[in-house]
Write a protein that holds these residues in place. Structure first.
Motif, PDB file in Angstrom:
ATOM      1  N   ILE A 132       4.150  -2.765   3.957  1.00 45.69           N
ATOM      2  CA  ILE A 132       4.849  -1.510   4.196  1.00 45.69           C
ATOM      3  C   ILE A 132       3.973  -0.329   3.797  1.00 45.69           C
ATOM      4  O   ILE A 132       3.946   0.698   4.469  1.00 45.69           O
ATOM      5  CB  ILE A 132       6.190  -1.482   3.424  1.00 45.69           C
ATOM      6  N   PHE A 133       3.210  -0.523   2.705  1.00 48.85           N
ATOM      7  CA  PHE A 133       2.329   0.569   2.278  1.00 48.85           C
ATOM      8  C   PHE A 133       1.369   0.954   3.398  1.00 48.85           C
ATOM      9  O   PHE A 133       1.125   2.126   3.637  1.00 48.85           O
ATOM     10  CB  PHE A 133       1.544   0.186   1.021  1.00 48.85           C
ATOM     11  N   ARG A 134       0.833  -0.052   4.102  1.00 51.74           N
ATOM     12  CA  ARG A 134      -0.116   0.258   5.187  1.00 51.74           C
ATOM     13  C   ARG A 134       0.532   1.125   6.261  1.00 51.74           C
ATOM     14  O   ARG A 134      -0.087   2.036   6.793  1.00 51.74           O
ATOM     15  CB  ARG A 134      -0.668  -1.024   5.805  1.00 51.74           C
ATOM     16  N   LEU A 135       1.809   0.858   6.559  1.00 55.12           N
ATOM     17  CA  LEU A 135       2.512   1.690   7.552  1.00 55.12           C
ATOM     18  C   LEU A 135       2.660   3.120   7.041  1.00 55.12           C
ATOM     19  O   LEU A 135       2.440   4.087   7.772  1.00 55.12           O
ATOM     20  CB  LEU A 135       3.905   1.109   7.830  1.00 55.12           C
ATOM     21  N   ILE A 136       3.023   3.217   5.741  1.00 59.35           N
ATOM     22  CA  ILE A 136       3.243   4.548   5.170  1.00 59.35           C
ATOM     23  C   ILE A 136       1.921   5.300   5.049  1.00 59.35           C
ATOM     24  O   ILE A 136       1.852   6.501   5.267  1.00 59.35           O
ATOM     25  CB  ILE A 136       3.946   4.414   3.805  1.00 59.35           C
ATOM     26  N   GLN A 137       0.858   4.539   4.751  1.00 61.40           N
ATOM     27  CA  GLN A 137      -0.456   5.162   4.607  1.00 61.40           C
ATOM     28  C   GLN A 137      -0.884   5.850   5.909  1.00 61.40           C
ATOM     29  O   GLN A 137      -1.434   6.956   5.878  1.00 61.40           O
ATOM     30  CB  GLN A 137      -1.470   4.091   4.223  1.00 61.40           C
ATOM     31  N   VAL A 138      -0.584   5.200   7.024  1.00 60.73           N
ATOM     32  CA  VAL A 138      -0.922   5.816   8.318  1.00 60.73           C
ATOM     33  C   VAL A 138      -0.198   7.150   8.450  1.00 60.73           C
ATOM     34  O   VAL A 138      -0.787   8.161   8.847  1.00 60.73           O
ATOM     35  CB  VAL A 138      -0.527   4.865   9.473  1.00 60.73           C
TER      36      VAL A 138
END
Ligand SMILES: [Zn+2]
Length: 265
Positions: free
Chosen positions: A40-46
């Motif tokens: 989920i962090f990767r999605l938010i990072q984008v």
């Protein structure tokens, strides 16, 4: 099931023991990394990264406690495959506008793209506005519990992994207990005294349970195995090893010879 558990353990390990590469110097990105599972962090990072590079705004209207910002987003242009399209067409990045409203009193924030309602993660437009207001942490009410790291207590899962606990009643009770504890913790976070009392009660119960476990261990080994397996050891063993059985080629001289051996002879 094994595969699933393995993947879960691997991802958990990754989330727990590694730090992701940050793409912006913003503290809100570090805060997100602390809260969410890595996927989920990767999605938010984008979203956070694009809030910096792709978003801009120039209008802020405030009426009382409501602040309205028009956030402009440059979308990546789709490569055009037609050779006849003039060159400047490649470089135009379509600009979309979104309306972000923020309540400065209760901290409510909404975006017209409605990404939070759909996915449970904040969109780049909201991150842009938060950054603009120097907010360095994701507001508590926008932290979707289902995406956070500590949703499933590791102990519960491990018990299932180790003993393949399939008793539905036990599972249901365990789930109820977890949700009650979770509820109490959330309700009491802002009340130090009551939280302390709750913690002490739980600790008391824990010591009690630990004491019981210690007593159980004093049972003889056989009794503990019996209670674990649900089978009693027979006093007299009625089933004996079979007698008079010899395996093929065990020195009787009757072993069948292979063609190679015969040829040598
Ligand atoms: Zn948005």
């Amino acid at each position: 099931m094994d595969k699933q558990q393995y993947i879960q353990e691997t991802l958990d390990h990754q989330t727990k023991n590694t730090t992701p590469k940050y793409k912006t110097p913003l503290n809100i990105e570090k805060h997100a990394a602390k809260l969410y599972t890595r996927t989920i962090f990767r999605l938010i990072q984008v979203e956070i990264e694009e809030s910096v590079w792709r978003c801009s705004h120039n209008v802020v209207n405030s009426e009382g406690v409501i602040e309205t910002t028009i956030v402009k987003e440059k979308r990546k242009s789709q490569p055009v495959e037609d050779d006849l399209v003039p060159l400047q067409m490649y470089n135009t990045e379509p600009i979309h506008e979104f309306k972000v409203t923020r309540n400065t009193e209760d901290g409510n924030i909404e975006c017209s793209c409605q990404m939070f309602l759909r996915l449970g993660i904040l969109c780049k437009h909201i991150f842009h506005v938060l950054n603009n207001c120097d907010i360095e942490e994701i507001p508590e009410k926008y932290i979707c519990k289902r995406w956070t790291k500590d949703l499933i207590p590791a102990d519960v899962r491990q018990k299932k992994v180790l003993y393949s606990e399939t008793d539905n009643e036990v599972e249901e009770m365990a789930n109820k207990a977890i949700s009650s504890v979770d509820y109490c913790l959330r309700a009491l976070t802002n009340n130090k005294a009551e939280l302390k009392e709750f913690m002490e009660k739980i600790e008391d119960m824990r010591t009690e349970i630990e004491a019981k476990e210690l007593n159980q261990e004093k049972l003889p080994k056989e009794a503990r195995y019996e209670s674990m397996l649900g089978v009693r050891v027979r006093e007299q063993n009625e089933i004996q090893n079979p007698t008079g059985i010899r395996n093929k080629g065990s020195g009787t001289g009757k072993r069948l010879k292979g063609p190679g051996e015969k040829a040598i002879e």
